[in-house]
Design a protein around this motif. Structure first.
Motif, short mmCIF file in Angstrom:
data_model
loop_
_atom_site.label_atom_id
_atom_site.label_comp_id
_atom_site.label_asym_id
_atom_site.label_seq_id
_atom_site.Cartn_x
_atom_site.Cartn_y
_atom_site.Cartn_z
N LEU A 1 0.84 -1.22 0.00
CA LEU A 1 0.00 0.00 0.00
C LEU A 1 0.87 1.26 0.00
O LEU A 1 0.61 2.21 -0.74
CB LEU A 1 -0.92 0.02 1.23
N VAL A 2 1.91 1.24 0.82
CA VAL A 2 2.82 2.39 0.90
C VAL A 2 3.51 2.60 -0.45
O VAL A 2 3.71 3.74 -0.89
CB VAL A 2 3.85 2.19 2.04
N ALA A 3 3.84 1.49 -1.13
CA ALA A 3 4.58 1.58 -2.40
C ALA A 3 3.80 2.31 -3.49
O ALA A 3 4.40 2.92 -4.38
CB ALA A 3 4.96 0.18 -2.88
N LYS A 4 2.48 2.27 -3.45
CA LYS A 4 1.72 2.94 -4.51
C LYS A 4 1.16 4.30 -4.08
O LYS A 4 0.42 4.95 -4.82
CB LYS A 4 0.62 2.02 -5.06
N ILE B 1 1.37 10.08 2.02
CA ILE B 1 1.39 9.22 3.20
C ILE B 1 1.24 10.12 4.43
O ILE B 1 1.98 11.08 4.60
CB ILE B 1 2.70 8.42 3.27
N ILE B 2 0.21 9.82 5.24
CA ILE B 2 -0.12 10.71 6.36
C ILE B 2 0.10 9.98 7.69
O ILE B 2 -0.53 8.95 7.97
CB ILE B 2 -1.59 11.19 6.27
N ILE C 1 3.58 13.41 5.25
CA ILE C 1 3.33 14.49 6.21
C ILE C 1 3.01 13.93 7.60
O ILE C 1 2.47 12.83 7.73
CB ILE C 1 2.19 15.45 5.76
N THR C 2 3.35 14.71 8.60
CA THR C 2 3.06 14.37 10.00
C THR C 2 2.12 15.44 10.52
O THR C 2 2.52 16.58 10.73
CB THR C 2 4.37 14.35 10.82
N VAL C 3 0.84 15.06 10.72
CA VAL C 3 -0.17 16.10 10.95
C VAL C 3 -0.10 16.78 12.31
O VAL C 3 -0.61 17.88 12.47
CB VAL C 3 -1.61 15.56 10.70
N LEU D 1 9.04 1.88 7.11
CA LEU D 1 8.21 1.37 6.01
C LEU D 1 8.31 2.31 4.79
O LEU D 1 8.45 1.87 3.65
CB LEU D 1 6.75 1.29 6.49
N VAL D 2 8.28 3.60 5.06
CA VAL D 2 8.41 4.60 3.99
C VAL D 2 9.78 4.49 3.34
O VAL D 2 9.92 4.47 2.12
CB VAL D 2 8.18 6.03 4.55
#
Ligand SMILES: [Zn+2]
Length: 293
Positions: free
Chosen positions: A70-73, A77-78, A103-105, A91-92
């Motif tokens: 999921l991360v790969a596509k 990424i939040i 981003i880190t909200v 993972l990123v």
């Protein structure tokens, strides 16, 4: 020539269909509450997945190869930040595209330190105060706009409409929770999730059993909480749906002090409570029911 035409038309349609779906921004969030925020802002222009499924406990959850895919596509990424979802960063590093935006909200918000425990991060559950949720939504709106400037008006319009709902929610919560008298505004709970809710809406988090749900409570923790509950008028204990093994400690506590157990949502949405707005309304009604009078 006539015979190849249907094939060409079909091919053209397939190319068209794939370019339409490719226009949807692929968004990945660490947990279900951020997924709701991203869907509220992104609408039909995004496809949002949550890495931690709704109902799971974010504190004990670990990613699998499915989440790496999921991360790969992902285009966006939040993460929440504040130590809540640090596992995301490796993972990123291993799986995300080089051009993905991460981003880190909660970045920029001031953390409230834990009352006790060894966690150096402080409370990461910023979203349980509605003004912080508004802050998150603004960050998500900015990120989506940066990735897809053509949709800027669409994202900003949706973010503004959602912000209005959140402002209304905050006002309603302030009004409802003011029905609880000051001396009853005490929260006894399993894990330290509610310091921002307490700060915003005038509660005291008297005690929590564990600073981090990774840990099991010690007999000393249980004794401390039993003592405290005996001294409160309501003996209301708040549990959270995603806490599996922790619930039995709270049940035995409630039995010992002849108290009552109520559910507050903190870290995860569920099939019954599927949006942040519903979650906060539910929590407000539960607090009033448990502590009023
Ligand atoms: Zn938590």
């Amino acid at each position: 020539m006539k015979r190849v035409l249907p094939g060409l038309v079909l091919l053209a349609l397939m190319v068209l269909a794939s370019s339409v779906s490719a226009q949807k921004l692929q968004v990945v969030t660490t947990f279900s509450i951020l997924q709701d925020f991203a869907e509220q802002v992104g609408g039909d222009s995004v496809e949002v997945s949550s890495l931690i499924p709704a109902g799971a406990d974010p504190h004990t959850w670990e990613p699998t190869p499915k989440e790496a895919r999921l991360v790969a596509k992902a285009d966006l990424i939040i993460a929440n930040g504040g130590g809540f979802d640090d596992w995301l960063f490796s993972l990123v590093e291993n799986a995300a595209r080089a051009d993905a935006l991460v981003i880190t909200v909660s970045e920029g918000l001031e953390a409230i330190e834990h009352g006790h425990g060894h966690d150096h991060h402080g409370d990461a559950h910023f979203w349980l105060s509605v003004p912080h949720a508004i802050y998150y939504v603004e960050k998500i709106s900015q990120a989506l706009t940066a990735l897809s400037p053509d949709n800027a008006a669409y994202f900003q319009g949706r973010a503004a409409a959602y912000r209005d709902e959140l402002v209304e929610l905050d006002r309603w919560m302030l009004g409802e929770l003011s029905k609880i008298s000051a001396e009853n505004r005490v929260i006894v709970t399993y894990h330290n999730a509610f310091s921002y809710l307490a700060e915003r809406y005038g509660f005291e988090v008297a005690e929590f059993l564990v600073a981090n749900p990774d840990a099991e409570p010690t007999p000393r923790d249980l004794a401390r909480l039993t003592d405290l509950l005996r001294r409160t008028s309501h003996r209301a204990i708040f549990t959270e749906p995603q806490i599996g093994s922790g619930t039995r400690y709270l049940q035995s506590l409630a039995k010992e002090v002849k108290g009552e157990i109520y559910v507050l949502y903190s870290d995860s949405l569920s099939p019954e409570i599927s949006t942040y707005l519903e979650m906060m309304r539910y929590n407000t009604q539960t607090l009033v029911e448990a502590l009023e009078q």
